[in-house]
Design an enzyme around this catalytic site. Structure first.
Site, PDB file in Angstrom:
ATOM      1  N   HIS A   1      76.060 105.970  29.097  1.00  0.00           N
ATOM      2  CA  HIS A   1      76.951 106.892  28.387  1.00  0.00           C
ATOM      3  C   HIS A   1      76.962 108.239  29.097  1.00  0.00           C
ATOM      4  O   HIS A   1      76.032 108.563  29.831  1.00  0.00           O
ATOM      5  CB  HIS A   1      76.417 107.195  26.974  1.00  0.00           C
ATOM      6  CG  HIS A   1      76.189 106.025  26.097  1.00  0.00           C
ATOM      7  ND1 HIS A   1      77.036 105.708  25.059  1.00  0.00           N
ATOM      8  CD2 HIS A   1      75.192 105.110  26.039  1.00  0.00           C
ATOM      9  CE1 HIS A   1      76.577 104.651  24.414  1.00  0.00           C
ATOM     10  NE2 HIS A   1      75.459 104.260  24.987  1.00  0.00           N
TER      11      HIS A   1
ATOM     12  N   GLU B   1      71.832 108.025  27.686  1.00  0.00           N
ATOM     13  CA  GLU B   1      72.813 109.111  27.620  1.00  0.00           C
ATOM     14  C   GLU B   1      72.626 110.009  28.841  1.00  0.00           C
ATOM     15  O   GLU B   1      71.528 110.536  29.076  1.00  0.00           O
ATOM     16  CB  GLU B   1      72.632 109.940  26.350  1.00  0.00           C
ATOM     17  CG  GLU B   1      73.122 109.261  25.073  1.00  0.00           C
ATOM     18  CD  GLU B   1      74.645 109.355  24.886  1.00  0.00           C
ATOM     19  OE1 GLU B   1      75.331 109.950  25.754  1.00  0.00           O
ATOM     20  OE2 GLU B   1      75.131 108.826  23.856  1.00  0.00           O
TER      21      GLU B   1
END
Ligand SMILES: [Zn+2]
Length: 252
Positions: free
Chosen positions: A29, A94
């Site tokens: 992500h 992330e």
């Protein structure tokens, strides 16, 4: 490999995995927030109900927020290879970047070094084959565009993380087959349908033909679909062959 330096910052946002023994998908992500600190705060905010197992800052620092044995809340409504509930089987990373909303920019070298080392380390401990390393936009194309077209997938693939078959320009006589391209998109793993394929095609382009992500089925995109499908098929065979690394990791 040098042991990775990982900093701990505990997020309360996690749950039980249905089958803790199965972790075979890696989802990358971008944070899509104005700063790394803002993203870390949100991912650790009990009210936000979102998290990821790892966060990689732009200067390369790696944070662990959720133990791998637990289910982190990063994928949301998503689907890959016909399967939903991907938080149950995945590890989420992330990668700090403002994203398309706040000034999307290239991912710095120090950050990519850490992402690469972290992915390799995870893939050495879990049976995650290269074709099961995906972007968030691959598994949620109608909602997400991360990590986006500036993310250096070819670099990771050169290290065995994800796939990136060599891209050849389509032959002059190449003609788009009216049904083959959708079969290719589905065989690669995208969950889509003939009447709503455009977001999946954009996601495919972000990932494998990043120069133009317009959702149009041009010859280059159709030919790229065939190349990627073949590479996924090779990765599937390699990861299911007895004696391969993946098989060995599955053995007791
Ligand atoms: Zn995401």
């Amino acid at each position: 490999m040098m042991p990775l330096q990982i900093h701990e910052r505990i997020s309360p946002n996690h749950g039980a995995r249905k089958n803790p023994a199965r972790i075979d998908l890696l989802v990358l992500h971008y944070t899509g927030m104005t700063s790394g600190e803002a993203a870390l705060e949100r991912l650790c905010d009990p009210g936000a109900k979102v998290s990821a197992h790892y966060v990689v800052e732009e200067h390369g620092r790696i944070w662990r927020l959720v133990p791998e044995t637990r289910r982190a809340f990063h994928a949301g409504r998503s689907c890959w290879e016909g399967e939903s509930d991907l938080n149950a089987v995945s590890i989420g990373i992330e990668i700090v970047n403002p994203g398309h909303q706040w000034g999307y920019r290239a991912f710095p070298e120090a950050q990519m070094v850490s992402v690469e080392q972290l992915c390799l380390e995870l893939m050495s401990r879990h049976p995650i084959p290269p074709h099961r390393v995906v972007g968030h936009s691959d598994i949620a194309p109608d909602r997400k565009s991360d990590p986006g077209e500036l993310f250096d997938w070819p670099r990771l693939a050169a290290a065995g993380i994800g796939i990136w078959p060599a891209a050849k320009p389509p032959a002059p006589e190449f003609a788009i087959d009216g049904v083959q391209w959708l079969a290719d998109l589905t065989a690669i793993g995208y969950c889509t349908a003939a009447d709503s394929y455009e977001p999946a095609l954009v996601a495919f382009q972000r990932r494998f033909r990043p120069a133009r992500c317009d959702g149009r089925l041009d010859p280059e995109t159709a030919s790229r679909l065939a190349e990627v499908r073949a590479a996924v098929a090779r990765s599937r065979v390699a990861s299911s062959e007895p004696g391969s690394d993946v098989e060995a990791q599955n053995s007791p």
